[in-house]
Design a protein around this motif. Sequence first.
Motif, PDB file in Angstrom:
ATOM      1  N   ALA A 327       0.825  -1.212   0.000  1.00  0.00           N
ATOM      2  CA  ALA A 327       0.000   0.000   0.000  1.00  0.00           C
ATOM      3  C   ALA A 327       0.859   1.262   0.000  1.00  0.00           C
ATOM      4  O   ALA A 327       1.930   1.308   0.604  1.00  0.00           O
ATOM      5  N   LEU A 328       0.354   2.260  -0.700  1.00  0.00           N
ATOM      6  CA  LEU A 328       0.938   3.597  -0.690  1.00  0.00           C
ATOM      7  C   LEU A 328      -0.117   4.583  -0.233  1.00  0.00           C
ATOM      8  O   LEU A 328      -1.310   4.425  -0.544  1.00  0.00           O
ATOM      9  N   ARG A 329       0.316   5.567   0.512  1.00  0.00           N
ATOM     10  CA  ARG A 329      -0.588   6.625   0.923  1.00  0.00           C
ATOM     11  C   ARG A 329      -0.373   7.821  -0.008  1.00  0.00           C
ATOM     12  O   ARG A 329       0.769   8.175  -0.309  1.00  0.00           O
ATOM     13  N   ALA A 330      -1.461   8.428  -0.442  1.00  0.00           N
ATOM     14  CA  ALA A 330      -1.356   9.524  -1.404  1.00  0.00           C
ATOM     15  C   ALA A 330      -2.216  10.687  -0.927  1.00  0.00           C
ATOM     16  O   ALA A 330      -3.380  10.820  -1.308  1.00  0.00           O
ATOM     17  N   TYR A 331      -1.630  11.516  -0.075  1.00  0.00           N
ATOM     18  CA  TYR A 331      -2.352  12.655   0.463  1.00  0.00           C
ATOM     19  C   TYR A 331      -1.926  13.966  -0.193  1.00  0.00           C
ATOM     20  O   TYR A 331      -2.726  14.889  -0.317  1.00  0.00           O
ATOM     21  N   GLU A 335       2.719  12.819  -3.605  1.00  0.00           N
ATOM     22  CA  GLU A 335       2.426  11.424  -3.311  1.00  0.00           C
ATOM     23  C   GLU A 335       1.455  10.849  -4.340  1.00  0.00           C
ATOM     24  O   GLU A 335       1.582   9.685  -4.754  1.00  0.00           O
ATOM     25  N   GLN A 336       0.487  11.646  -4.776  1.00  0.00           N
ATOM     26  CA  GLN A 336      -0.457  11.188  -5.794  1.00  0.00           C
ATOM     27  C   GLN A 336       0.245  10.952  -7.123  1.00  0.00           C
ATOM     28  O   GLN A 336      -0.063   9.981  -7.834  1.00  0.00           O
ATOM     29  N   LYS A 337       1.236  11.799  -7.405  1.00  0.00           N
ATOM     30  CA  LYS A 337       2.018  11.596  -8.619  1.00  0.00           C
ATOM     31  C   LYS A 337       2.819  10.296  -8.529  1.00  0.00           C
ATOM     32  O   LYS A 337       2.902   9.523  -9.496  1.00  0.00           O
ATOM     33  N   GLY A 338       3.402  10.049  -7.331  1.00  0.00           N
ATOM     34  CA  GLY A 338       4.151   8.818  -7.135  1.00  0.00           C
ATOM     35  C   GLY A 338       3.262   7.596  -7.235  1.00  0.00           C
ATOM     36  O   GLY A 338       3.666   6.545  -7.753  1.00  0.00           O
ATOM     37  N   GLU A 356      -6.271   2.715  -7.966  1.00  0.00           N
ATOM     38  CA  GLU A 356      -7.254   2.726  -6.883  1.00  0.00           C
ATOM     39  C   GLU A 356      -7.012   1.568  -5.915  1.00  0.00           C
ATOM     40  O   GLU A 356      -7.293   1.679  -4.718  1.00  0.00           O
ATOM     41  N   ALA A 357      -6.456   0.485  -6.422  1.00  0.00           N
ATOM     42  CA  ALA A 357      -6.249  -0.697  -5.583  1.00  0.00           C
ATOM     43  C   ALA A 357      -5.088  -0.503  -4.613  1.00  0.00           C
ATOM     44  O   ALA A 357      -5.146  -0.964  -3.457  1.00  0.00           O
ATOM     45  N   ILE A 358      -4.049   0.183  -5.063  1.00  0.00           N
ATOM     46  CA  ILE A 358      -2.845   0.294  -4.232  1.00  0.00           C
ATOM     47  C   ILE A 358      -3.121   1.000  -2.907  1.00  0.00           C
ATOM     48  O   ILE A 358      -2.717   0.504  -1.842  1.00  0.00           O
ATOM     49  N   PRO A 359      -3.814   2.143  -2.871  1.00  0.00           N
ATOM     50  CA  PRO A 359      -4.066   2.777  -1.551  1.00  0.00           C
ATOM     51  C   PRO A 359      -5.006   1.964  -0.665  1.00  0.00           C
ATOM     52  O   PRO A 359      -4.992   2.126   0.561  1.00  0.00           O
TER      53      PRO A 359
END
Length: 524
Positions: A327-331, A335-338, A356-359
């Motif tokens: 999982a990655l957090r994209a706040y 982070e969303q770009k990553g 969508e699955a990763i977060p």
Amino acid sequence: MSATDGLFLGWTEDDGEAHARHLRFDRANRHGVIAGATGTGKTVTLQILAQGFSDAGVPVFCADVKGDLSGIAVAGTPSEKLVARAEGMQLTLTPRAAPTVFWDLYGEAGHPVRTTVSEIGPVLMARMLGLNEVQEGVLSVVFHVADTEGLLLLDLDDLRALLVHVGENAERIGREVGHVAPASIAAIQRSLLQLEQEGGKAFFGEPALRLEDLIRTSLDGRGQVNVLHAARLMNSPRLYSAFLLWLLSELFEQLPEIGDPEKPRLVFFFDEAHLLFDDTPKALVDKVEQVVRLIRSKGVGVYFVTQNPADIPDSVLSQLGNRIQHALRAYTPSEQKGLRAAAGSFRPNPAFDTSEAIPALGVGEAVVSTLDEKGAPSMVARTRIRPPDSRLGPATEPERAAVMAASPVRGVYDTPVDRESAHEILTARRGEADAAEAEAKAAADKAKADALAVKEAEKARIVREKEETRIRREAEREARARAPARRSTRETPLEAATKSVLRTAGSTLTREILRGVLGGMRRR
């Protein structure tokens, strides 16, 4: 796929059916990446892969950054939660430890790992010292001088002694290989001091690590798991990354070509991989890319472990065929770009949106894509990662000590060896030069003292003669003073007239007497 063909990672849900997800052994040398935010299960996945390769007879090298990975040396004690998880995967846990050897650059929590300054070379040494381009050039001159003068560079004392030697002979050396600025020498010496303060001195010396001691199998055929204790090493990120890159380079240079084997000769896990590329010169990134691209033909698989695949340059990331993304957090926007970049690195699956699955992944879950029998990446699949057979968590100090006591390399590296090298040779030369200089100075001082003694003797002679002359004159003056007064020889006028009358009278009388005598004689 059977267990002999691939490493079981977990189960994948696809169209409502569960499918086992494996990493093929014959494609494991095509490298890989394990990514994910802190606490999502990266270290456990690394542990599962390491023990899985070991069970297949493949030696493993991995860095233990937090200390948790040391539990691979101890048989696990599955909790009810882990047992239930395993049963849900139709898996029976068999608690067992992997054959483990602990290593530590500082020799505190494992066998010491050493190499020589010469083996590191000027490029990686410059990386360790944080030198700029000009200073790296001067360091290359130092290594050149060591080669041309036959001076072994084994430890930091050797390098420091050679820096002093080059500085003292900068004019002569500069005529041969280019200007050597004293400021650059001083900067390198300061960086050496900083590296020593970080504990880097223990890394350089002998006995140096032999690669064959990493590529071992146990008596039961399992591969040796080499665990590098890196908790303290992480405080020196340049040393950490340069060491692992050196190890990769040594594997690349020393191992023979074997093409694509049925299973790797060694699997290398590079934890906290972003440290390798932070503030790294392009030349060094190119070196990493070259090693990663070519080392697979030596039968070595390299797996980078990091928080985000974006931490790895695209030129290197493109070489990594097996991918496990937790999982990655994209706040934030970055982070969303990553996250989009991480999702875009997978082969899409029509069943779900990877970005969508990763977060939404839970702990112990990952999206996985591995290479198939043709070497092509499989479609990304959401996978529940299996639990390990070894302990989840660190080994205790007594357990670590027991593993080290039974180690196949016990006593091989534990005692340092300090043979004659640049430091001893240059110290001896300087001692001989100092002795010759001292002898010449003593001779000069003696000659000077002899000349001074002669001069002082001459001064003493002159003083003595002057004193003798003075004493003699004093004596003469005293003698004259004691003698009676002498009568004057000058005649007064009366005395002169008296003498004249007397002389005249005497002459007349004498003539008269003579006539008388002569006349009497004639008369006879």
